[in-house]
Design an enzyme around this catalytic site. Sequence first.
Site, PDB file in Angstrom:
ATOM      1  N   ASP A 460       0.941  -1.126   0.068  1.00 23.38           N
ATOM      2  CA  ASP A 460      -0.081  -0.009  -0.046  1.00 23.38           C
ATOM      3  C   ASP A 460       0.999   1.171   0.049  1.00 23.38           C
ATOM      4  O   ASP A 460       2.218   1.085   0.168  1.00 23.38           O
ATOM      5  CB  ASP A 460      -0.791   0.135   1.269  1.00 23.38           C
ATOM      6  CG  ASP A 460      -1.735   1.002   1.521  1.00 23.38           C
ATOM      7  OD1 ASP A 460      -2.260   1.498   0.507  1.00 23.38           O
ATOM      8  OD2 ASP A 460      -1.995   1.473   2.586  1.00 23.38           O
ATOM      9  N   PHE A 625     -11.774  20.468  -7.285  1.00 27.92           N
ATOM     10  CA  PHE A 625     -10.870  19.556  -8.131  1.00 27.92           C
ATOM     11  C   PHE A 625     -11.346  18.097  -8.610  1.00 27.92           C
ATOM     12  O   PHE A 625     -12.142  17.534  -7.805  1.00 27.92           O
ATOM     13  CB  PHE A 625      -9.468  19.171  -6.770  1.00 27.92           C
ATOM     14  CG  PHE A 625      -8.386  18.404  -7.656  1.00 27.92           C
ATOM     15  CD1 PHE A 625      -7.412  18.928  -8.161  1.00 27.92           C
ATOM     16  CD2 PHE A 625      -8.679  16.860  -7.748  1.00 27.92           C
ATOM     17  CE1 PHE A 625      -6.636  18.158  -8.879  1.00 27.92           C
ATOM     18  CE2 PHE A 625      -7.693  16.321  -8.019  1.00 27.92           C
ATOM     19  CZ  PHE A 625      -6.631  16.963  -8.788  1.00 27.92           C
ATOM     20  N   ASP A 760      -4.894   5.926  -4.150  1.00 24.42           N
ATOM     21  CA  ASP A 760      -4.476   7.605  -4.203  1.00 24.42           C
ATOM     22  C   ASP A 760      -4.758   7.912  -5.654  1.00 24.42           C
ATOM     23  O   ASP A 760      -4.738   6.964  -6.712  1.00 24.42           O
ATOM     24  CB  ASP A 760      -3.216   7.675  -3.653  1.00 24.42           C
ATOM     25  CG  ASP A 760      -3.384   9.232  -2.977  1.00 24.42           C
ATOM     26  OD1 ASP A 760      -4.203  10.101  -3.261  1.00 24.42           O
ATOM     27  OD2 ASP A 760      -2.549   9.340  -1.838  1.00 24.42           O
ATOM     28  N   ARG A 840      -5.630   4.209  -7.696  1.00 28.05           N
ATOM     29  CA  ARG A 840      -7.576   4.348  -7.752  1.00 28.05           C
ATOM     30  C   ARG A 840      -7.880   2.856  -7.675  1.00 28.05           C
ATOM     31  O   ARG A 840      -8.900   2.548  -8.058  1.00 28.05           O
ATOM     32  CB  ARG A 840      -8.136   5.039  -8.698  1.00 28.05           C
ATOM     33  CG  ARG A 840      -7.819   6.437  -8.531  1.00 28.05           C
ATOM     34  CD  ARG A 840      -8.952   7.164  -7.878  1.00 28.05           C
ATOM     35  NE  ARG A 840      -8.927   8.546  -7.522  1.00 28.05           N
ATOM     36  CZ  ARG A 840      -8.751   8.967  -6.306  1.00 28.05           C
ATOM     37  NH1 ARG A 840      -9.172   8.071  -5.394  1.00 28.05           N
ATOM     38  NH2 ARG A 840      -8.914  10.155  -5.899  1.00 28.05           N
ATOM     39  N   ASP A 866      -1.507  -0.883   5.940  1.00 25.81           N
ATOM     40  CA  ASP A 866      -1.919  -0.493   7.263  1.00 25.81           C
ATOM     41  C   ASP A 866      -2.959  -0.252   7.564  1.00 25.81           C
ATOM     42  O   ASP A 866      -3.424   0.336   8.726  1.00 25.81           O
ATOM     43  CB  ASP A 866      -0.740   0.666   7.592  1.00 25.81           C
ATOM     44  CG  ASP A 866      -1.141   1.790   7.059  1.00 25.81           C
ATOM     45  OD1 ASP A 866      -0.997   2.956   7.229  1.00 25.81           O
ATOM     46  OD2 ASP A 866      -1.572   1.682   5.756  1.00 25.81           O
ATOM     47  N   ASP A 870      -6.744  -2.498   3.517  1.00 21.88           N
ATOM     48  CA  ASP A 870      -5.624  -3.493   2.797  1.00 21.88           C
ATOM     49  C   ASP A 870      -5.974  -4.857   3.434  1.00 21.88           C
ATOM     50  O   ASP A 870      -5.278  -5.849   2.960  1.00 21.88           O
ATOM     51  CB  ASP A 870      -4.265  -2.988   3.438  1.00 21.88           C
ATOM     52  CG  ASP A 870      -4.117  -1.552   2.962  1.00 21.88           C
ATOM     53  OD1 ASP A 870      -4.299  -1.238   1.689  1.00 21.88           O
ATOM     54  OD2 ASP A 870      -3.483  -0.743   3.693  1.00 21.88           O
TER      55      ASP A 870
END
Length: 1128
Positions: A460, A625, A760, A840, A866, A870
Amino acid sequence: MADQIPLHPVPRSTQRRAAYYTSAATAQRHNRYQVEDESSHLDEMPLMMSEEGFENDESDYHTLPRARISQRRRGLEWFICGGWKFLCTSCSDWLINICRRKKELKARTVWLGCPEKCEEKYPKNAIKNQKYNVFTFIPGVLYEQFKFFLNLYFLVVSCSQFVPALKIGYLYTYWAPLGFVLTVTVVREAVDEFRRYKRDKEMNSQLYSKLTVRGKVQVKSSDIQVGDLIIVEKNQRIPSDMVFLRTSEKTGSCFIRTDQLDGETDWKLKVAVSCTQRLPALGDLFSINAYVYAQKPQLDIHSFEGTFTREDSDPAVHESLSIENTLWASTVVASGTVIGVVIYTGKETRSVMNTSNPKNKVGLLDLELNQLTKALFLALVALSVVMVTLQGFVGPWYRNLFRFLLLFSYIIPISLRVNLDMGKAAYGWMIMKDDNIPGTVVRTSTIPEELGRLVYLLTDKTGTLTQNEMIFKRLHLGTVSYGTDTMDEIQSHIINSYSQVHSQNSGNGMSSTPSRKPQSCAPKVRKSVSSRIHEAVKAIALCHNVTPVYESRAGVSGETEYAEVDQDFSDENRTYQASSPDEVALVQWTESVGLTLVNRDLTSMQLKTPGGHILTYYILQIFPFTSESKRMGIIVRDESSGEITFYMKGADVAMSTIVQYNDWLEEECGNMAREGLRTLVVAKKSLTEEQYQDFESRYNQAKLSIHDRNLKVAAVVESLEREMELLCLTGVEDQLQADVRPTLEMLRNAGIKIWMLTGDKLETATCIAKSSHLVSRTQDIHIFRPVTTRGEAHLELNAFRRKHDCALVISGDSLEVCLKYYEHEFVELACQCPAVVCCRCSPTQKAHIVKLLQHHTGKRTCAIGDGGNDVSMIQAADCGIGIEGKEGKQASLAADFSITQFKHIGRLLMVHGRNSYKRSAALGQFVMHRGLIISTMQAVFSSVFYFASVPLYQGFLMVGYATIYTMFPVFSLVLDQDVKPEMALLYPELYKDLTKGRSLSFKTFLIWVLISIYQGGILMYGALLLFESEFVHVVAISFTALILTELLMVALTIRTWHWLMVVAEFLSLGCYVASLAFLNEYFDVAFITTVTFLWKVSAITVVSCLPLYILKYLKRKFSPPSYSKLTS
């Protein structure tokens, strides 16, 4: 390299496999991809697949290949060629489906506060992580044990001893070891299961306030039903999926933390349904007649479609609901108190649907040993048949055959499982006691050897490789650049410029600086550095979506105080909230240089100058955004001067075409990116009142259009985004965890391929991949373009195939499309990349990628993460490692190994993983050798004595041989190491050898078999040659020589001596010598004490061991192993 891979049509089995893998994830996304009739132009391309995807509608794409197969061959030929198998599986599938019929998920209408009005019965809102219940525990654990051939074999052998004709020796010699193994396993499983039960109970019994007609009542989390109105306080976990109706915040919105759901630690803004938020009091929720229509439960955590309808108003109120009106289970309320109506519970919540069931993990070493025991079993059967054949099938030969099977049953040693399980426990203890990796916990004690066989590491990003702490590092104005050490200069410029503004304001009685007025009209005038800094800092302080929140001081009732203009905006209790940590870092930086954001609501925001004056700006428009636009904008009006300014910031790719021509932006962005900084370009444009009014009317018109609304709105906004004045370039660093770079470098040198799977954004993921050196500086990065159809995926894969030695960056959506049509090709290409970054990714996609790698490469995978997002990936991998991080303990609890920092993974794999595998391989083969040598002696003995099925060693000698006489030295092999830990870390290339599995293979096994046959033959024939008068001497001589040989063989196998090994050798020898006095029934004590006995034993032992010592010496001299080159 990649060019060599031909892209052939998928064999039908692969398609079926692809369908199996993608069905779960793709079912949710059907609406996203439309199949186009692309067969025409796809036919000409080299990367051709089977046509079946085209001929059919997508909806039956998954069910298709199997149906086709069954239509192909009918009749007898079909039945013989596998039709019978197909029929059997179909019938069993049908039976299973009847027994475990899954309820079809449906859309629902939920009436506010009326669970009794629900037409359907929905699942209970309870969390369940247990593997077994009271009834399935014992059968389940026994099944898990006896599915191993080794254990099943021993169960059969032990049971056979109840048959008098087959009885050989004492019952305890068979049942004691088996009972011991089973007891240990059952106890271990029971403890694990009880811990899971306690954790679940704790979660299920959390109390929540439920709103009823009679007021608030307390209700357990597990008793919440669809339709309930639940009140969730600040910092409380949301118990089920809800639609957000009301909040105590005046703005009608609240923040939630989603780190346990998607792994992102930034807070998400959620908006209450406006119809219910406007109601005067809480109780009015029961006085209105309203319902929520919600789509059927889905996997996708980023989307939701529904409507809110109030029937009793005139006209009826209809509001559309989207993702921003939802509160998913397992997220935490970060501000205010929220009230929601429950729409999904239990198994239907997004978080549970995204978690996979934990599987029982079995190490590769255990599977390899299982194969070897099968080979030994065949040898055992063959040997017994040979014995009966040489006997001439006399008398009840089948009984003799079974007796021989039992006599030679030591070929497969029961102590193998005992020794290996104890070894695993010892490795786990060593890992937890290692001072170099403090805080490491071994949660699954059965697979420490897996740590030594890993080929793929899936990690991750947020919180694993990075600390998720953003720090403002660089401000670049084109001619001058400021770093962390020169921020005080900016601060003094800001203090000076604002003190001038205020002194002029008070002197002139004007609202703004006269000196600043002409600049907006004539931008050609070269500005002073001071005024450019002033403009840049003001732009950064205004262009964002950050909200300051004031925590109440001690003594206030625990509610958040609202930041009103007249409130004392004290710095101590202010925290910032935003949807991205980058934004917070920028606002915190403007505060540090003197310009502080003190208040914000939906229409205005206030800044405090270094002199303590409050500046108010009215927010006229906000353009948020998006991942498509890669920029955000805001139009504000200065309260004091009435000036309207359009500020914008975004990624350099998006902004370079929008700002005025300049010669430095591209170069500086490149420089910052190489330092691992995340860059944002900030620009502004001053608007006149007329320009703004014109824009507003066009913008509102575009927002009301029915068709192509998004395109029209974007076009209107783009009309403003022209020739903007470039203010500055900012660089923010997401700090990496300690020693991430050297650790990744070490893992790469060890031959481990690293894939980064993150939820992300693409830019952020790419940036971290570069800064962490996951992608080395010399490597190119191929960013896989977004694809939605088969044709696009086809072209993009062909483009990717032409690249050499470059890292791949791909988004979750594109990955889904590639896997749907070109699974095999995509995985083959991706596996050749030095590094892969998937951004993503949803939690289920992460687990899916792990399964794909296991399936296509057959190599061992390790997942490290973490956060709660995950967990699926960690459970799917062969070896899961959790980091106890800021995102809670969910990942570390679900993992097989839990560590406190990413850098510890280096030592965990290079030292402990390597040692565990090499030690277990040596231990397993030695225990087999111990069984083989005694079986060889039994075979020689039986063949000399007319193939009699009589045991050579009786009762206690056999039990003692496997336990007290040889157990300690053999088990001391778990302390053996070929190189020191420092060497293993310095030369990670040593790890590469392990992945080939050479420490335990059929070749090494065969060598041990030959050694056993040689030694067994020498010991038995030697004893038969040298004994003189009585047969009892044969037993004494051969058994003593056997014990000595075993002790010497342990010494031969050891690579690095440990003082405990020496103790074990002498202790075992002492035990044997001491026990000779008591074993009168087996040994002639008078004979044992003679010199004759001693020289005969010594002679046989020397003949059996000396040649092996000589061979070992020659091998070390002429073909030394890689590790010995380092130690010398």
